[in-house]
Scaffold this motif. Structure first.
Motif, PDB file in Angstrom:
ATOM      1  N   GLN A 820     -18.687  -7.570   3.559  1.00 56.88           N
ATOM      2  CA  GLN A 820     -17.475  -6.905   3.104  1.00 56.88           C
ATOM      3  C   GLN A 820     -17.537  -6.704   1.588  1.00 56.88           C
ATOM      4  OE1 GLN A 820     -13.714  -8.360   4.741  1.00 56.88           O
ATOM      5  NE2 GLN A 820     -14.878  -9.603   6.203  1.00 56.88           N
ATOM      6  N   THR A 821     -18.189  -7.667   0.914  1.00 58.19           N
ATOM      7  CA  THR A 821     -18.348  -7.592  -0.541  1.00 58.19           C
ATOM      8  C   THR A 821     -19.786  -7.934  -0.902  1.00 58.19           C
ATOM      9  OG1 THR A 821     -16.048  -8.237  -0.902  1.00 58.19           O
ATOM     10  CG2 THR A 821     -17.551  -8.462  -2.778  1.00 58.19           C
ATOM     11  N   ILE A 822     -20.380  -7.163  -1.776  1.00 63.76           N
ATOM     12  CA  ILE A 822     -21.751  -7.391  -2.237  1.00 63.76           C
ATOM     13  C   ILE A 822     -21.706  -7.686  -3.731  1.00 63.76           C
ATOM     14  CG2 ILE A 822     -23.918  -6.166  -2.770  1.00 63.76           C
ATOM     15  CD1 ILE A 822     -23.807  -4.962   0.007  1.00 63.76           C
ATOM     16  N   THR A 823     -22.364  -8.788  -4.113  1.00 62.70           N
ATOM     17  CA  THR A 823     -22.346  -9.218  -5.513  1.00 62.70           C
ATOM     18  C   THR A 823     -23.731  -9.317  -6.116  1.00 62.70           C
ATOM     19  OG1 THR A 823     -22.376 -11.546  -4.819  1.00 62.70           O
ATOM     20  CG2 THR A 823     -20.208 -10.515  -5.159  1.00 62.70           C
ATOM     21  N   SER A 824     -24.763  -9.154  -5.305  1.00 62.81           N
ATOM     22  CA  SER A 824     -26.128  -9.363  -5.778  1.00 62.81           C
ATOM     23  C   SER A 824     -27.011  -8.183  -5.383  1.00 62.81           C
ATOM     24  CB  SER A 824     -26.699 -10.652  -5.181  1.00 62.81           C
ATOM     25  OG  SER A 824     -28.101 -10.715  -5.323  1.00 62.81           O
ATOM     26  N   GLN A 825     -28.043  -7.946  -6.197  1.00 57.92           N
ATOM     27  CA  GLN A 825     -28.994  -6.873  -5.876  1.00 57.92           C
ATOM     28  C   GLN A 825     -29.872  -7.230  -4.679  1.00 57.92           C
ATOM     29  OE1 GLN A 825     -30.627  -4.652  -9.463  1.00 57.92           O
ATOM     30  NE2 GLN A 825     -29.993  -6.557 -10.473  1.00 57.92           N
ATOM     31  N   ASP A 826     -29.845  -8.476  -4.256  1.00 59.73           N
ATOM     32  CA  ASP A 826     -30.604  -8.899  -3.079  1.00 59.73           C
ATOM     33  C   ASP A 826     -29.772  -8.784  -1.811  1.00 59.73           C
ATOM     34  OD1 ASP A 826     -32.661  -9.437  -4.771  1.00 59.73           O
ATOM     35  OD2 ASP A 826     -32.429 -11.617  -4.742  1.00 59.73           O
ATOM     36  N   GLN A 827     -28.546  -8.361  -1.945  1.00 58.90           N
ATOM     37  CA  GLN A 827     -27.681  -8.151  -0.786  1.00 58.90           C
ATOM     38  C   GLN A 827     -27.595  -6.648  -0.503  1.00 58.90           C
ATOM     39  OE1 GLN A 827     -24.076  -9.918  -2.278  1.00 58.90           O
ATOM     40  NE2 GLN A 827     -24.572 -11.955  -1.469  1.00 58.90           N
ATOM     41  N   VAL A 828     -27.733  -6.291   0.777  1.00 54.61           N
ATOM     42  CA  VAL A 828     -27.754  -4.877   1.158  1.00 54.61           C
ATOM     43  C   VAL A 828     -26.950  -4.700   2.433  1.00 54.61           C
ATOM     44  CG1 VAL A 828     -29.204  -2.866   1.648  1.00 54.61           C
ATOM     45  CG2 VAL A 828     -30.110  -4.734   0.228  1.00 54.61           C
ATOM     46  N   GLN A 829     -26.114  -3.673   2.457  1.00 58.45           N
ATOM     47  CA  GLN A 829     -25.390  -3.352   3.686  1.00 58.45           C
ATOM     48  C   GLN A 829     -26.298  -2.495   4.565  1.00 58.45           C
ATOM     49  OE1 GLN A 829     -23.099  -4.698   5.138  1.00 58.45           O
ATOM     50  NE2 GLN A 829     -21.266  -3.476   5.464  1.00 58.45           N
ATOM     51  N   ILE A 830     -26.779  -3.136   5.641  1.00 59.25           N
ATOM     52  CA  ILE A 830     -27.656  -2.442   6.598  1.00 59.25           C
ATOM     53  C   ILE A 830     -26.923  -2.361   7.928  1.00 59.25           C
ATOM     54  CG2 ILE A 830     -29.902  -2.421   7.741  1.00 59.25           C
ATOM     55  CD1 ILE A 830     -30.980  -4.212   5.538  1.00 59.25           C
ATOM     56  N   TYR A 831     -26.816  -1.167   8.455  1.00 57.75           N
ATOM     57  CA  TYR A 831     -26.177  -0.966   9.754  1.00 57.75           C
ATOM     58  C   TYR A 831     -27.278  -0.961  10.811  1.00 57.75           C
ATOM     59  CZ  TYR A 831     -22.231   0.300   6.821  1.00 57.75           C
ATOM     60  OH  TYR A 831     -21.226   0.267   5.879  1.00 57.75           O
ATOM     61  N   GLU A 832     -27.275  -2.008  11.651  1.00 62.15           N
ATOM     62  CA  GLU A 832     -28.413  -2.211  12.540  1.00 62.15           C
ATOM     63  C   GLU A 832     -28.041  -3.153  13.672  1.00 62.15           C
ATOM     64  OE1 GLU A 832     -31.445  -4.214  10.238  1.00 62.15           O
ATOM     65  OE2 GLU A 832     -30.009  -5.680   9.469  1.00 62.15           O
ATOM     66  N   GLU A 833     -28.919  -3.197  14.666  1.00 62.73           N
ATOM     67  CA  GLU A 833     -28.824  -4.165  15.754  1.00 62.73           C
ATOM     68  C   GLU A 833     -30.027  -5.088  15.660  1.00 62.73           C
ATOM     69  OE1 GLU A 833     -28.573  -4.405  20.658  1.00 62.73           O
ATOM     70  OE2 GLU A 833     -29.102  -2.519  19.671  1.00 62.73           O
ATOM     71  N   LEU A 834     -29.782  -6.389  15.688  1.00 66.99           N
ATOM     72  CA  LEU A 834     -30.870  -7.372  15.616  1.00 66.99           C
ATOM     73  C   LEU A 834     -30.758  -8.336  16.792  1.00 66.99           C
ATOM     74  CD1 LEU A 834     -30.806  -8.274  11.799  1.00 66.99           C
ATOM     75  CD2 LEU A 834     -32.366  -6.696  12.974  1.00 66.99           C
ATOM     76  N   THR A 835     -31.905  -8.595  17.435  1.00 73.45           N
ATOM     77  CA  THR A 835     -31.951  -9.541  18.555  1.00 73.45           C
ATOM     78  C   THR A 835     -33.133 -10.482  18.384  1.00 73.45           C
ATOM     79  OG1 THR A 835     -33.270  -7.995  19.883  1.00 73.45           O
ATOM     80  CG2 THR A 835     -30.885  -7.913  20.173  1.00 73.45           C
ATOM     81  N   GLN A 836     -33.037 -11.601  19.091  1.00 76.05           N
ATOM     82  CA  GLN A 836     -34.128 -12.584  19.076  1.00 76.05           C
ATOM     83  C   GLN A 836     -34.528 -12.902  20.504  1.00 76.05           C
ATOM     84  OE1 GLN A 836     -32.482 -15.894  16.878  1.00 76.05           O
ATOM     85  NE2 GLN A 836     -32.792 -14.914  14.869  1.00 76.05           N
ATOM     86  N   ASN A 837     -35.784 -13.336  20.646  1.00 80.19           N
ATOM     87  CA  ASN A 837     -36.277 -13.702  21.975  1.00 80.19           C
ATOM     88  C   ASN A 837     -35.884 -15.137  22.309  1.00 80.19           C
ATOM     89  OD1 ASN A 837     -38.042 -15.335  20.513  1.00 80.19           O
ATOM     90  ND2 ASN A 837     -39.784 -13.958  20.764  1.00 80.19           N
ATOM     91  N   ALA A 838     -36.409 -15.652  23.399  1.00 83.06           N
ATOM     92  CA  ALA A 838     -36.045 -17.000  23.853  1.00 83.06           C
ATOM     93  C   ALA A 838     -36.446 -18.064  22.843  1.00 83.06           C
ATOM     94  CB  ALA A 838     -36.694 -17.279  25.207  1.00 83.06           C
ATOM     95  N   GLN A 839     -37.447 -17.753  22.008  1.00 87.86           N
ATOM     96  CA  GLN A 839     -37.923 -18.718  21.002  1.00 87.86           C
ATOM     97  C   GLN A 839     -37.209 -18.538  19.665  1.00 87.86           C
ATOM     98  OE1 GLN A 839     -40.170 -16.861  23.011  1.00 87.86           O
ATOM     99  NE2 GLN A 839     -40.154 -18.632  24.390  1.00 87.86           N
ATOM    100  N   TYR A 840     -36.127 -17.766  19.654  1.00 87.34           N
ATOM    101  CA  TYR A 840     -35.337 -17.492  18.453  1.00 87.34           C
ATOM    102  C   TYR A 840     -36.153 -16.793  17.362  1.00 87.34           C
ATOM    103  CZ  TYR A 840     -31.740 -20.348  20.584  1.00 87.34           C
ATOM    104  OH  TYR A 840     -30.783 -20.842  21.441  1.00 87.34           O
ATOM    105  N   GLU A 841     -37.093 -15.958  17.793  1.00 85.11           N
ATOM    106  CA  GLU A 841     -37.850 -15.107  16.887  1.00 85.11           C
ATOM    107  C   GLU A 841     -37.249 -13.695  16.966  1.00 85.11           C
ATOM    108  OE1 GLU A 841     -42.196 -17.199  17.795  1.00 85.11           O
ATOM    109  OE2 GLU A 841     -41.448 -15.516  19.020  1.00 85.11           O
TER     110      GLU A 841
END
Length: 983
Positions: A820-841
């Motif tokens: 909602q708020t970005i304060t650092s150059q290392d923070q980026v608003q990325i609109y995406e879907e992320l998933t992990q497998n059974a091993q949490y990778e």
């Protein structure tokens, strides 16, 4: 017979026989004279063929003399000698006194003037029309018959010019019978009181330059013949005005009407008439940024796909099977690019034929992601990774696999190919049910199989599957969509869900039935004899004659549900232990996959269904827009804006109809009239995957596509597809706004607001697509603070200029959350879907999506939480839960608390600048970028199957792809930009 030999071996026998003109010694009947097939006006010839003289074998003559009744016997031939038009050249030449004295000499010399042949050989079992079509050119100047034959066989890149199911059927299907317009009135010795049809021929052909111009060879052979030179003796001043070169006419005009602009206009006219293509840039060196970023080395030579012209499966003698290739369609639905052939489904921008935009069904589909799906190098690398992941599953203890490795590979591969190789995978399944010797498991190697062209080619062990490979390479081809039939009322009403509470009375039962039965590429296929389309009033006989198909109108073709078949993907989650969506699992039909819990992997149709755009138009919801409304528009605008056509009016097919020159034995006008339609729909069918189209454009030999359109001769098909995507990005995707909320010395608070304009999420489709905001504070052109900047490889970098570790998803916590708020150059608003497998990778696998971590893709306007659908039953809730966001917290502007979401998001940027900028005049800039292939996806291909041939091919393409000076520079596509100055 043509079927008895591979095509090149047959041609090796036929071509020299034709070039030696041995058919003349057989005593066959022939035309009375060289004749035209259309008028010659102002230097342009409007015939359906060049000037012709036809020879008819005895089998054809017997059929003609029997009033065209019965069948033409196999082996019968029609040989058209082709001459440069108009025919009056040869008719007048015959009046030369020396030829009057020696007709044999005229026949001998006339044979020297043949420019080529078009030949029809009867072989009824070869195709529905029962003819083999071919057309060799005559030897060029100084070329022997053997050399001419070899050159034409070596250049065998387009089998449509020598094949069954040839493009000639575009016209010949309009013949009343036999696929020929042959008439006894044309034939010497037959009907002596009848003459061939005559067409207007003006004197513009009498141009002496033709006798010295190699482009008009073999007419140059007449040079030195006093009688012939007299025929061409008229000066330009005695020929029609329009037949003279534009610059010549302009010079005369400006000589008598001098104006200051004359030189510039004259130069411009010359530019329009001269062919000066831009030189192609060399793409031999690797893209250093990509190669360096991913430490790629040792990439092997890529395996190439066969040419698109090797994809040639025709309608058989009894009519079309379930699926045939698009080259059966392109003759009629591929457009015409201007004079002298006509202008159909084409926006012409210059005087030359094919100068403009091919807006035909085939022309735009060919370069769309649907037309390229079977050859898509991104998909093939993904599929290769999925097979590697399954092998890793099999090695893990305890194994998450509930079936054998072979069973799982087979099930997953055929599920994926039911869309990306739709026709091949399905036709094999259909045929294997009848022929138990066929293995229904579609193998990737089938994509590289093609029909043998000559006996010297060695047949691989799996050669019998070549037809299925040819069909699969076509991707989502014409006969995929136009075979889809909507469920009947009886099917819907008689459907009894396993549990009564799956569907309630308030649910749209038709939609519920479709979601349960007809997603993940499982469509209802109509009868082989029927082809479905949006129009009822179509000319049916030409298609029925040539393909055994009857076009039939049905409303479902205009329904978004048809699109939802392949744009709602329900897949297993291998490794998952909890079945969260039992109805989705119950919808699976493959026993090998039914043992795994399921979830929706792609939800584009569901996202549209859960938006304001899917409102019932009968309820007068003005924002209704179907999938077809956006992706098959009834308008055309090029990216520059110099062409703007709305509405787009066109015929939907170019056949020999009432607009063509007169011919004998043609079907009645009522059977071949193709109306001009105001509701013509383009088949642009694009999203924003510019990267894939650029690969096909820059590497046509590797991916097997032809950049020259066969009907219009246009070469800008890929460019048009890219322009379509850029216009969609600019006009239909998102709006962007930046506001400065506060500036206090060296501190700054700004807000970036994005409004989603698409009828579904943005991004949508496969999970690895992403969009991100680049927010930059600038001092002039110098960036002094930035969130979301990238290097040349499209990798997002931090304030230190180094890639963010979150770009490669290397550990479970290495990702960018929703801000909602970005304060650092290392923070980026990325609109995406992320998933992990059974091993949490983190995973880009489509079938290991066990843990869902983040989905903050921009929601469409009108979105509602899945719980809104509870009154329609659990089925709708389970499907619609795929449209719910994840990991967005309590962001108030992202998830409006009202009934319908406004389709937007806002991000606050709190920036602290170096003290020296406290009183400087600065500006801020926000950009929204899209990436079809983000860095972590490339990395996971390298990790999963680095040595696989599909992965190696993709790596070769992306390391050599030249995106400099393109809208995709630095591996990202700009959607929108906004900026403002700071006081």
């Amino acid at each position: 017979m043509p079927r008895s030999l591979p095509v090149q071996n047959y041609e090796q026998q036929l071509y020299p026989w034709l070039m030696r003109q041995e058919y003349k010694a057989l005593g066959w009947h022939r035309d009375k004279e060289v004749r035209d097939t259309g008028p010659y006006v102002n230097g342009d010839y409007y015939g359906t063929h060049p000037a012709v003289r036809i020879f008819y074998s005895p089998g054809v003559m017997k059929w003609l003399e029997n009033d065209r009744q019965g069948d033409i016997p196999d082996g019968a031939m029609i040989i058209k000698e082709m001459y440069l038009p108009p025919a009056v050249i040869y008719q007048e030449l015959e009046q030369d006194p020396k030829y009057q004295k020696s007709p044999k000499q005229y026949e001998k010399d006339l044979g020297e003037l043949i420019s080529g042949w078009t030949v029809m050989v009867r072989d009824q079992q070869g195709s529905k029309d029962g003819w083999f079509w071919t057309g060799p050119n005559a030897p060029k100047q100084g070329q022997s018959i053997a050399e001419a034959t070899k050159a034409q066989l070596d250049d065998y890149s387009h089998p449509l010019y020598s094949s069954f199911g040839d493009m000639c059927l575009r016209c010949h299907a309009s013949a009343e019978s036999g696929f020929t317009f042959s008439a006894l009135s044309n034939i010497k010795g037959m009907e002596p009181n009848q003459e061939p049809i005559r067409f207007l021929v003006d004197p513009s052909w009498r141009n002496p330059a033709k006798l010295t111009d190699d482009d008009y060879y073999p007419l140059t052979k007449l040079k030195g013949n006093a009688f012939a030179e007299n025929l061409f003796g008229l000066t330009p001043w005695q020929r029609p005005w329009a037949s003279r070169p534009p610059e010549e006419k302009a010079s005369e005009y400006f000589a008598s009407n001098p104006v200051d602009l004359a030189p510039m206009l004259l130069s411009h006219m010359r530019d329009l008439t001269e062919d000066s293509p831009l030189p192609e840039e060399s793409l031999s060196s690797a893209n250093n940024a990509i190669t360096s970023q991913f430490k790629m080395a040792g990439i092997t030579s890529p395996r190439a796909f066969p040419s698109q012209w090797a994809d040639h499966v025709v309608a058989g003698p009894d009519g079309a099977q379930a699926f045939i290739t698009s080259d059966n369609c392109l003759g009629c639905h591929g457009g015409l690019g201007g004079n002298p052939y006509g202008l159909v489904m084409f926006a012409q921008t210059g005087p030359a034929y094919g100068e403009g935009y091919n807006l035909s069904e085939y022309g735009e589909w060919r370069w769309s992601p649907m037309g390229l799906a079977g050859r898509d190098p991104i998909f093939h690398a993904q599929l290769e990774s999925e097979m590697a992941y399954l092998e890793m599953d099999a090695k893990r203890m305890p194994s998450p696999l509930k079936g054998t490795l072979v069973e799982n590979k087979t099930a997953v591969r055929n599920t994926c190919l039911s869309c990306h190789g739709a026709m091949g995978q399905r036709q094999l399944t259909i045929d294997a049910e009848k022929d138990r010797t066929l293995n229904p498991d579609f193998q990737v190697d089938f994509f590289y199989l093609s029909t043998k062209l000559n006996l010297k080619e060695k047949e691989p062990e799996n050669y019998r599957y070549h037809e299925y490979g040819e069909l699969a390479r076509e991707g989502i081809s014409c006969l995929v969509c136009h075979r889809i039939k909507g469920p009947s009322h009886q099917q819907v009403e008689n459907w009894q869900p396993e549990y009564r509470d799956w569907v309630t009375r308030k649910a749209d039962k038709s939609l519920a039935y479709m979601l349960f039965h007809n997603t993940t590429g499982r469509f209802i296929r109509g009868e082989n004899e029927i082809l479905y389309g949006p129009f009822d009033d179509v000319a049916t006989k030409p298609m029925a004659h040539s393909l055994g198909l009857t076009p039939e109108g049905q409303p479902y073709t205009r329904d978004s549900q048809m699109c939802g078949t392949c744009h709602t993907i329900n897949l297993p989650n291998i490794g998952a232990t909890e079945d969260t969506f039992p109805i989705l699992t119950a919808a699976e039909t493959n026993p090998a996959l039914k043992v795994y819990p399921h979830s929706i992997e792609q939800a584009t149709f569901l996202e549209w269904q859960n938006s304001i755009f899917a409102a019932n138009p009968d309820k007068k919801k003005t924002e209704f827009a179907s999938c077809q409304d956006c992706h098959m528009p009834n308008a055309f605008q090029n990216f520059e804006g110099s062409v703007n056509i709305e509405p787009l009016r066109s015929q939907i097919a170019s056949i020999q109809d009432v607009n063509y020159p007169e011919s004998e034995h043609r079907l009645p006008n009522s059977d071949i009239t193709v109306p001009l339609r105001e509701n013509y729909r383009r088949h642009e069918l694009v999203g924003l995957n510019v990267f894939m189209v650029e690969m096909f454009d820059q590497f046509p030999e590797i991916l097997g596509v032809d950049k020259t359109d066969p009907m219009t001769s246009a070469t800008n098909g890929a460019d048009l597809a890219v322009e379509n995507m850029l216009l969609q990005a600019k006009m239909k995707t998102a709006d962007l706004k930046v506001d400065v909320l506060e500036r206090n010395g060296n501190t700054l608070r700004a807000r970036v607001t994005i409004r989603n304009k698409a009828g579904h999420r943005f991004p949508s489709g496969v999970a690895f697509r992403r969009a991100f905001i680049e927010f930059t504070v600038l001092d002039g052109e110098t960036s002094i603070w930035s969130s979301g900047s990238t290097n040349q490889a499209g990798v997002i970098i931090g304030g230190d200029g180094k890639p963010l570790k979150t770009e490669f998803l290397s550990s479970p916590d290495d990702y960018q959350p929703h801000y909602q708020t970005i304060t650092s150059q290392d923070q980026v608003q990325i609109y995406e879907e992320l998933t992990q497998n059974a091993q949490y990778e983190f995973t880009t696998s489509f079938i290991h999506r066990v843990h869902h971590i983040k989905d903050n893709r921009l929601l469409p306007k009108g979105w509602r939480k899945s719980e809104h659908f509870k009154n329609q039953g659990e089925l709708m809730v389970e499907f619609m839960e795929a449209t719910d966001p994840l990991g967005v917290g309590d962001d108030p502007d992202y998830q409006d608390q009202g009934k319908r979401f406004p389709g937007q998001d806002a991000v606050i940027y709190e920036v602290t600048l170096p003290e020296k900028y406290s009183s400087s005049a600065l500006n801020v800039r926000a950009r929204l970028y899209y990436q079809a292939i983000p860095p972590y996806w490339i990395k996971q291909r390298l990790d999963a199957a680095p040595n696989g041939e599909a992965t190696q091919r993709l790596l070769h393409l992306i390391t050599h792809l030249d995106l400099n000076n393109t809208p995709m520079e630095s591996w990202k596509l700009k959607i929108q930009e906004a900026s403002l100055n700071l006081p």
